[in-house]
Design a protein around this motif. Structure first.
Motif, PDB file in Angstrom:
ATOM      1  N   LEU B 515       0.837  -1.205   0.000  1.00  0.00           N
ATOM      2  CA  LEU B 515       0.000   0.000   0.000  1.00  0.00           C
ATOM      3  C   LEU B 515       0.878   1.264   0.000  1.00  0.00           C
ATOM      4  O   LEU B 515       0.572   2.244  -0.683  1.00  0.00           O
ATOM      5  CB  LEU B 515      -0.961  -0.007   1.188  1.00  0.00           C
ATOM      6  CG  LEU B 515      -1.992  -1.157   1.169  1.00  0.00           C
ATOM      7  CD1 LEU B 515      -2.857  -1.125   2.411  1.00  0.00           C
ATOM      8  CD2 LEU B 515      -2.857  -1.118  -0.082  1.00  0.00           C
ATOM      9  N   ALA B 516       2.002   1.202   0.736  1.00  0.00           N
ATOM     10  CA  ALA B 516       2.918   2.349   0.752  1.00  0.00           C
ATOM     11  C   ALA B 516       3.489   2.574  -0.643  1.00  0.00           C
ATOM     12  O   ALA B 516       3.636   3.721  -1.094  1.00  0.00           O
ATOM     13  CB  ALA B 516       4.041   2.112   1.751  1.00  0.00           C
ATOM     14  N   GLY B 517       3.801   1.492  -1.334  1.00  0.00           N
ATOM     15  CA  GLY B 517       4.339   1.587  -2.697  1.00  0.00           C
ATOM     16  C   GLY B 517       3.348   2.256  -3.620  1.00  0.00           C
ATOM     17  O   GLY B 517       3.698   3.136  -4.424  1.00  0.00           O
ATOM     18  N   ILE B 518       2.098   1.852  -3.506  1.00  0.00           N
ATOM     19  CA  ILE B 518       1.057   2.413  -4.368  1.00  0.00           C
ATOM     20  C   ILE B 518       0.825   3.885  -4.027  1.00  0.00           C
ATOM     21  O   ILE B 518       0.706   4.734  -4.926  1.00  0.00           O
ATOM     22  CB  ILE B 518      -0.220   1.562  -4.252  1.00  0.00           C
ATOM     23  CG1 ILE B 518       0.091   0.233  -4.926  1.00  0.00           C
ATOM     24  CG2 ILE B 518      -1.428   2.249  -4.886  1.00  0.00           C
ATOM     25  CD1 ILE B 518      -0.913  -0.783  -4.952  1.00  0.00           C
ATOM     26  N   LEU B 519       0.822   4.184  -2.751  1.00  0.00           N
ATOM     27  CA  LEU B 519       0.653   5.571  -2.316  1.00  0.00           C
ATOM     28  C   LEU B 519       1.793   6.435  -2.848  1.00  0.00           C
ATOM     29  O   LEU B 519       1.590   7.561  -3.325  1.00  0.00           O
ATOM     30  CB  LEU B 519       0.621   5.626  -0.780  1.00  0.00           C
ATOM     31  CG  LEU B 519       0.467   7.000  -0.152  1.00  0.00           C
ATOM     32  CD1 LEU B 519      -0.905   7.580  -0.472  1.00  0.00           C
ATOM     33  CD2 LEU B 519       0.644   6.929   1.362  1.00  0.00           C
ATOM     34  N   PHE B 520       2.999   5.871  -2.804  1.00  0.00           N
ATOM     35  CA  PHE B 520       4.190   6.590  -3.254  1.00  0.00           C
ATOM     36  C   PHE B 520       4.081   6.945  -4.745  1.00  0.00           C
ATOM     37  O   PHE B 520       4.327   8.080  -5.153  1.00  0.00           O
ATOM     38  CB  PHE B 520       5.411   5.705  -2.982  1.00  0.00           C
ATOM     39  CG  PHE B 520       6.720   6.332  -3.349  1.00  0.00           C
ATOM     40  CD1 PHE B 520       7.151   7.485  -2.701  1.00  0.00           C
ATOM     41  CD2 PHE B 520       7.536   5.783  -4.330  1.00  0.00           C
ATOM     42  CE1 PHE B 520       8.370   8.067  -3.025  1.00  0.00           C
ATOM     43  CE2 PHE B 520       8.742   6.354  -4.669  1.00  0.00           C
ATOM     44  CZ  PHE B 520       9.160   7.500  -4.013  1.00  0.00           C
ATOM     45  N   VAL B 521       3.672   5.965  -5.542  1.00  0.00           N
ATOM     46  CA  VAL B 521       3.525   6.211  -6.987  1.00  0.00           C
ATOM     47  C   VAL B 521       2.447   7.259  -7.218  1.00  0.00           C
ATOM     48  O   VAL B 521       2.612   8.193  -8.029  1.00  0.00           O
ATOM     49  CB  VAL B 521       3.152   4.899  -7.726  1.00  0.00           C
ATOM     50  CG1 VAL B 521       2.929   5.161  -9.207  1.00  0.00           C
ATOM     51  CG2 VAL B 521       4.232   3.864  -7.536  1.00  0.00           C
ATOM     52  N   VAL B 552      11.012   4.237 -15.117  1.00  0.00           N
ATOM     53  CA  VAL B 552      11.821   4.464 -13.914  1.00  0.00           C
ATOM     54  C   VAL B 552      10.964   4.309 -12.641  1.00  0.00           C
ATOM     55  O   VAL B 552      11.462   3.930 -11.579  1.00  0.00           O
ATOM     56  CB  VAL B 552      12.518   5.851 -13.964  1.00  0.00           C
ATOM     57  CG1 VAL B 552      11.526   6.989 -13.827  1.00  0.00           C
ATOM     58  CG2 VAL B 552      13.573   5.963 -12.871  1.00  0.00           C
ATOM     59  N   VAL B 553       9.665   4.581 -12.789  1.00  0.00           N
ATOM     60  CA  VAL B 553       8.746   4.446 -11.646  1.00  0.00           C
ATOM     61  C   VAL B 553       8.815   3.017 -11.082  1.00  0.00           C
ATOM     62  O   VAL B 553       8.843   2.817  -9.867  1.00  0.00           O
ATOM     63  CB  VAL B 553       7.292   4.765 -12.076  1.00  0.00           C
ATOM     64  CG1 VAL B 553       6.330   4.577 -10.903  1.00  0.00           C
ATOM     65  CG2 VAL B 553       7.208   6.156 -12.614  1.00  0.00           C
ATOM     66  N   ALA B 554       8.858   2.039 -11.995  1.00  0.00           N
ATOM     67  CA  ALA B 554       8.870   0.640 -11.547  1.00  0.00           C
ATOM     68  C   ALA B 554      10.105   0.351 -10.700  1.00  0.00           C
ATOM     69  O   ALA B 554      10.019  -0.343  -9.683  1.00  0.00           O
ATOM     70  CB  ALA B 554       8.824  -0.293 -12.754  1.00  0.00           C
ATOM     71  N   ARG B 561       8.331  -2.669  -3.056  1.00  0.00           N
ATOM     72  CA  ARG B 561       7.802  -4.007  -3.349  1.00  0.00           C
ATOM     73  C   ARG B 561       8.060  -4.325  -4.812  1.00  0.00           C
ATOM     74  O   ARG B 561       7.680  -3.593  -5.707  1.00  0.00           O
ATOM     75  CB  ARG B 561       6.284  -4.070  -3.125  1.00  0.00           C
ATOM     76  CG  ARG B 561       5.828  -4.096  -1.709  1.00  0.00           C
ATOM     77  CD  ARG B 561       6.113  -5.359  -0.974  1.00  0.00           C
ATOM     78  NE  ARG B 561       5.485  -6.540  -1.560  1.00  0.00           N
ATOM     79  CZ  ARG B 561       5.477  -7.728  -0.953  1.00  0.00           C
ATOM     80  NH1 ARG B 561       6.034  -7.871   0.221  1.00  0.00           N
ATOM     81  NH2 ARG B 561       4.910  -8.764  -1.519  1.00  0.00           N
ATOM     82  N   LYS B 562       8.672  -5.499  -5.038  1.00  0.00           N
ATOM     83  CA  LYS B 562       8.973  -5.905  -6.412  1.00  0.00           C
ATOM     84  C   LYS B 562       7.704  -6.307  -7.172  1.00  0.00           C
ATOM     85  O   LYS B 562       7.591  -6.068  -8.362  1.00  0.00           O
ATOM     86  CB  LYS B 562       9.913  -7.115  -6.380  1.00  0.00           C
ATOM     87  CG  LYS B 562      11.297  -6.788  -5.902  1.00  0.00           C
ATOM     88  CD  LYS B 562      12.131  -6.384  -7.068  1.00  0.00           C
ATOM     89  CE  LYS B 562      13.588  -6.341  -6.662  1.00  0.00           C
ATOM     90  NZ  LYS B 562      14.447  -6.056  -7.771  1.00  0.00           N
ATOM     91  N   ASP B 563       6.772  -6.943  -6.476  1.00  0.00           N
ATOM     92  CA  ASP B 563       5.548  -7.373  -7.160  1.00  0.00           C
ATOM     93  C   ASP B 563       4.760  -6.164  -7.652  1.00  0.00           C
ATOM     94  O   ASP B 563       4.262  -6.141  -8.779  1.00  0.00           O
ATOM     95  CB  ASP B 563       4.691  -8.256  -6.236  1.00  0.00           C
ATOM     96  CG  ASP B 563       4.604  -7.721  -4.818  1.00  0.00           C
ATOM     97  OD1 ASP B 563       5.239  -6.684  -4.541  1.00  0.00           O
ATOM     98  OD2 ASP B 563       3.908  -8.323  -3.990  1.00  0.00           O
ATOM     99  N   VAL B 564       4.699  -5.113  -6.811  1.00  0.00           N
ATOM    100  CA  VAL B 564       3.989  -3.901  -7.221  1.00  0.00           C
ATOM    101  C   VAL B 564       4.712  -3.270  -8.407  1.00  0.00           C
ATOM    102  O   VAL B 564       4.086  -2.785  -9.357  1.00  0.00           O
ATOM    103  CB  VAL B 564       3.892  -2.892  -6.048  1.00  0.00           C
ATOM    104  CG1 VAL B 564       3.130  -1.641  -6.463  1.00  0.00           C
ATOM    105  CG2 VAL B 564       3.223  -3.532  -4.850  1.00  0.00           C
ATOM    106  N   ALA B 565       6.069  -3.314  -8.355  1.00  0.00           N
ATOM    107  CA  ALA B 565       6.863  -2.724  -9.428  1.00  0.00           C
ATOM    108  C   ALA B 565       6.499  -3.344 -10.776  1.00  0.00           C
ATOM    109  O   ALA B 565       6.305  -2.637 -11.769  1.00  0.00           O
ATOM    110  CB  ALA B 565       8.340  -2.908  -9.134  1.00  0.00           C
ATOM    111  N   VAL B 566       6.386  -4.673 -10.788  1.00  0.00           N
ATOM    112  CA  VAL B 566       6.040  -5.353 -12.041  1.00  0.00           C
ATOM    113  C   VAL B 566       4.613  -4.976 -12.455  1.00  0.00           C
ATOM    114  O   VAL B 566       4.347  -4.698 -13.629  1.00  0.00           O
ATOM    115  CB  VAL B 566       6.190  -6.892 -11.889  1.00  0.00           C
ATOM    116  CG1 VAL B 566       5.731  -7.609 -13.141  1.00  0.00           C
ATOM    117  CG2 VAL B 566       7.638  -7.247 -11.579  1.00  0.00           C
ATOM    118  N   GLY B 567       3.713  -4.915 -11.484  1.00  0.00           N
ATOM    119  CA  GLY B 567       2.334  -4.542 -11.784  1.00  0.00           C
ATOM    120  C   GLY B 567       2.236  -3.123 -12.311  1.00  0.00           C
ATOM    121  O   GLY B 567       1.468  -2.843 -13.241  1.00  0.00           O
ATOM    122  N   VAL B 568       3.056  -2.242 -11.740  1.00  0.00           N
ATOM    123  CA  VAL B 568       3.049  -0.828 -12.138  1.00  0.00           C
ATOM    124  C   VAL B 568       3.426  -0.668 -13.616  1.00  0.00           C
ATOM    125  O   VAL B 568       2.919   0.216 -14.317  1.00  0.00           O
ATOM    126  CB  VAL B 568       4.028  -0.038 -11.217  1.00  0.00           C
ATOM    127  CG1 VAL B 568       4.499   1.254 -11.849  1.00  0.00           C
ATOM    128  CG2 VAL B 568       3.362   0.243  -9.883  1.00  0.00           C
TER     129      VAL B 568
END
Lengths: 70, 636
Positions: B515-521, B552-554, B561-568
């Motif tokens: 959730l922090a990763g998503i908030l950050f993006v 670069v966002v990923a 989180r690596k999983d979020v990165a791939v999803g992003v």
């Protein structure tokens, strides 16, 4: 590599060469002078033995330090 | 009364099964103070007593050979009074008795839980319980943990001891008395008040030149030959064990037969092919099934129910401001909205969680079946060429579940070199399970061949890095000795309990980071900072990697989180070609571990080596990304 003639035979360990540190390492696996072992399978890399109803893999370098007789 | 019980013993004797049966699902995973070794602790109420049960890491001896065994010993040496339950395998009782005798050097009560007595009976082994109790001087309980047999008796025995002793320390006369009392006399004055009660055990460790206590040797007069005493203790202990065993156990005539798979393990090529094929077949089949089933159903639920109820309603109610932007984003797309209640919830509960449940279940089955330790033998030879040893395959497999677990599992490795290389491998070559789920979803949508290509690239990079590190770092691994546990039918209850604990850990520790990763993006987009960052890094991303600068966002999200990165990647660069997506996911996987893994690595290998790992990782990412960028830029 140990000779294939020992395959599936039961032996008694007579000596473990390589000092106390090696013996200390092998004791929890049931490998020490007086213990009975059965050689199950021999490969290029090491040996599978059965000792006290457990299967243990020993690298050839270690197995070469274990002396046994039939 | 509060009673602390430590389940102690060799690996694979059934400690965890006993632990799960006793504590049910009350267990919590805690880190041992100052370390990252996970210790399972659970509580139960029995006959008006609160019993705290700790499942110690498997240990062959009280003189540790690796850090996990060091932690197991430290659990015994903390300031709390405890009752030790030494769990042993009834089929190979003799070799466990050496550890029992070591435990008797401690001032705590010990109960011997002889587990798997049913298997022993089948092998014709008869154990005389009363004789064993008499010879060892401790209570013995027969158990079949998988069926819950004997656990009631074990609890009753614990309670009886606790009530009788009421936290009183014990002074036992053991077979080592005559050797250790002389040493104890010299070292005891040098011990802290806390350690004084352990003086006999510490004398034992000093004789055997244990790293933690070797400094005490200087207090012993040179006339005392410690080497000779150590030899005498070993010889005496072997004799004592043999005598006890001869008197209390009647051996069966049955020698168990070696399975075909086991007999092939000693062959370098056949063994490697067989074990790898079995493991990969199970894991890949599961991933393929998950891809087809476990994703479709949750996705259907999300789009048909959740999105209508939550997104549509909130979109109507919430005013147009940052709160709405953070919660549900500015559009209904599940990937592109980047809202906490849309993309965040979808990633955690509809995408990763269902797959993790299945994958953790499969991992539990693999662990309990006995296949994982069997990977050590055939992998020993290839991993030695990469500067590790066969045991390094276990952290690698653990890392496919979670990289954090993978890095701290390197504690089972004996040399610093092996630990360092295994940690590097975790960082660059082993995507965690949640990331793999996303890889299958994002890259797999272009065809499974691309996923296979990604794994091949990661494997090649790992091999090259391993060869390089093995060449530049000095040090040789000890020859391998490893016990292969019997093949077992995994127990559903135990596998489910492990799956539950792991999923709970993911929800507690992983979800906030996702959730922090998503908030950050989301904030990067809202503030416009993403444009400045993309411009700054565009020479590398656009020029070298042939990717849109937004990717670069990923990489940045990947730190969380690596999983979020791939999803992003799917939302920031939806127009990527399959080869570009392969490049993007490869560099996301290679570049920077998630923050949790980074912290664990800092603790495990230290700041200096972590910096070296970061340097190495950046070089590897730039070279691999550059090559892939070049390939993807070639026009057909």
């Amino acid at each position: 590599m140990p000779s294939l003639s020992v395959n599936n035979k039961v032996f008694r360990i007579t000596e473990v060469r390589g000092g106390l540190s090696l013996l200390q390492k092998l004791i929890p696996f049931g490998i020490y002078p007086g213990a009975k072992i059965k050689v199950l399978s021999i490969g290029r890399k090491g040996v599978l033995i059965e000792v006290n109803n457990s299967i243990v893999f020993l690298d050839n370098k270690i197995f070469s330090k274990i002396y046994y007789r039939g | 009364m509060k009673i602390k019980v430590i389940l102690f013993g060799h690996p694979n004797v059934g400690k965890s099964v006993i632990f799960n049966k006793l504590t049910k699902l009350t267990a919590i995973v805690s880190n041992y103070p100052g370390t990252t070794v996970e210790i399972y602790e659970g509580t139960l109420e029995y006959c008006g007593h609160q019993i705290v049960v700790v499942d110690a890491p498997g240990a062959y001896s009280l003189i540790p050979r690796n850090e996990a065994e060091t932690i197991a010993r430290k659990i015994l040496f903390d300031e709390n009074y405890k009752i030790i339950v030494h769990v042993v395998d009834a089929t190979s009782l003799k070799r466990h008795l050496h550890l029992t005798l070591e435990l008797l050097e401690l001032p705590f009560p010990v109960v011997l839980a002889v587990n798997q007595v049913d298997r022993a009976e089948r092998l014709g082994i008869k154990i005389n319980k009363e004789k064993l109790e008499e010879l060892l001087g401790i209570p013995v309980v027969f158990t079949v943990a998988t069926e819950g047999k004997g656990l009631e008796e074990l609890l009753k025995t614990i309670i009886t001891i606790a009530e009788k002793l009421d936290n009183k320390y014990l002074v036992r006369k053991t077979s080592t008395e005559k050797y250790l009392s002389r040493i104890e006399k010299y070292i005891s004055p040098k011990l802290s008040s806390k350690n004084k009660i352990f003086s006999k055990a510490i004398a034992y460790f000093t004789v055997f030149n244990d790293k933690e206590y070797s400094h005490l040797r200087k207090n012993i007069p040179p006339a005392i030959n410690l080497e000779e005493i150590a030899n005498k203790i070993v010889t005496n202990r072997i004799k004592v064990v043999e005598d006890i065993y001869r008197e209390a156990v009647q051996e069966g005539e049955e020698f168990f037969k070696v399975s075909l798979v086991d007999s092939l393990l000693v062959h370098p090529v056949k063994g490697l092919i067989i074990t790898t094929s079995i493991t990969l077949a199970i894991v890949w089949l599961t991933l393929a099934v998950i891809h087809e089933i476990a994703h479709r159903i949750p996705s259907m639920i999300y789009y048909s129910i959740y999105k209508k109820i939550v997104w549509e309603q909130l979109n109507k109610i919430l005013p147009e401001n940052i709160v709405k932007y953070v919660l549900i984003g500015d559009n209904p797309g599940v990937y592109s909205s980047m809202g906490l209640l849309t993309t965040g919830i979808f990633f955690v509960f509809f995408m990763i969680l269902p797959c993790l449940i299945v994958l953790y279940f499969v991992l539990g089955v693999l662990e309990d079946s006995g296949i994982l330790p069997r990977l050590i033998v055939p992998f020993d030879c290839p991993l030695r060429r990469l500067g590790m040893c066969g045991e390094a395959i276990l952290p690698i497999v653990a890392g496919t579940g979670c990289s954090i677990v993978g890095v701290f599992s390197t504690r089972i490795l004996k040399t610093k070199k092996s630990k360092f290389i295994a940690s590097v491998v975790q960082w660059i070559g082993v995507p965690c399970m949640a990331e793999q789920v996303m890889i299958w979803f994002v890259l797999g949508s272009h065809g499974p061949a691309y996923v296979l290509l990604l794994y091949i690239i990661l494997l090649l990079v790992t091999i090259l890095v391993g060869f390089f590190l093995n060449t530049v770092i000095k040090g040789v691994e000890e020859p391998l000795v490893v016990e292969l546990p019997p093949w077992r039918k995994p127990l559903l209850e135990n596998v489910l309990a492990k799956t539950f604990l792991r999923v709970k850990e993911f929800l507690l520790r992983g979800t906030p980071l996702i959730l922090a990763g998503i908030l950050f993006v989301n904030i990067l987009y809202y503030t416009g900072a993403i444009n400045a960052l993309a411009e700054f890094t565009s020479p590398i991303f656009s020029g070298l990697f042939n990717l849109p600068k937004d990717t670069v966002v990923a990489i940045i999200v990947g730190i969380l989180r690596k999983d979020v990165a791939v999803g992003v990647l799917k939302s920031v660069a939806p127009q990527l070609s399959p080869l570009q997506m392969l490049t993007a996911i490869t560099i996301t996987t290679l570049c920077f571990p998630c923050i949790g893994t980074l912290v664990v690595s800092l603790k495990e290998v230290g700041a200096k080596q972590t910096l070296l790992m970061i340097g190495l990782m950046i070089i590897v990412t730039v070279i691999t990304g550059g090559i892939l960028g070049l390939v993807s830029s070639i026009k057909p």
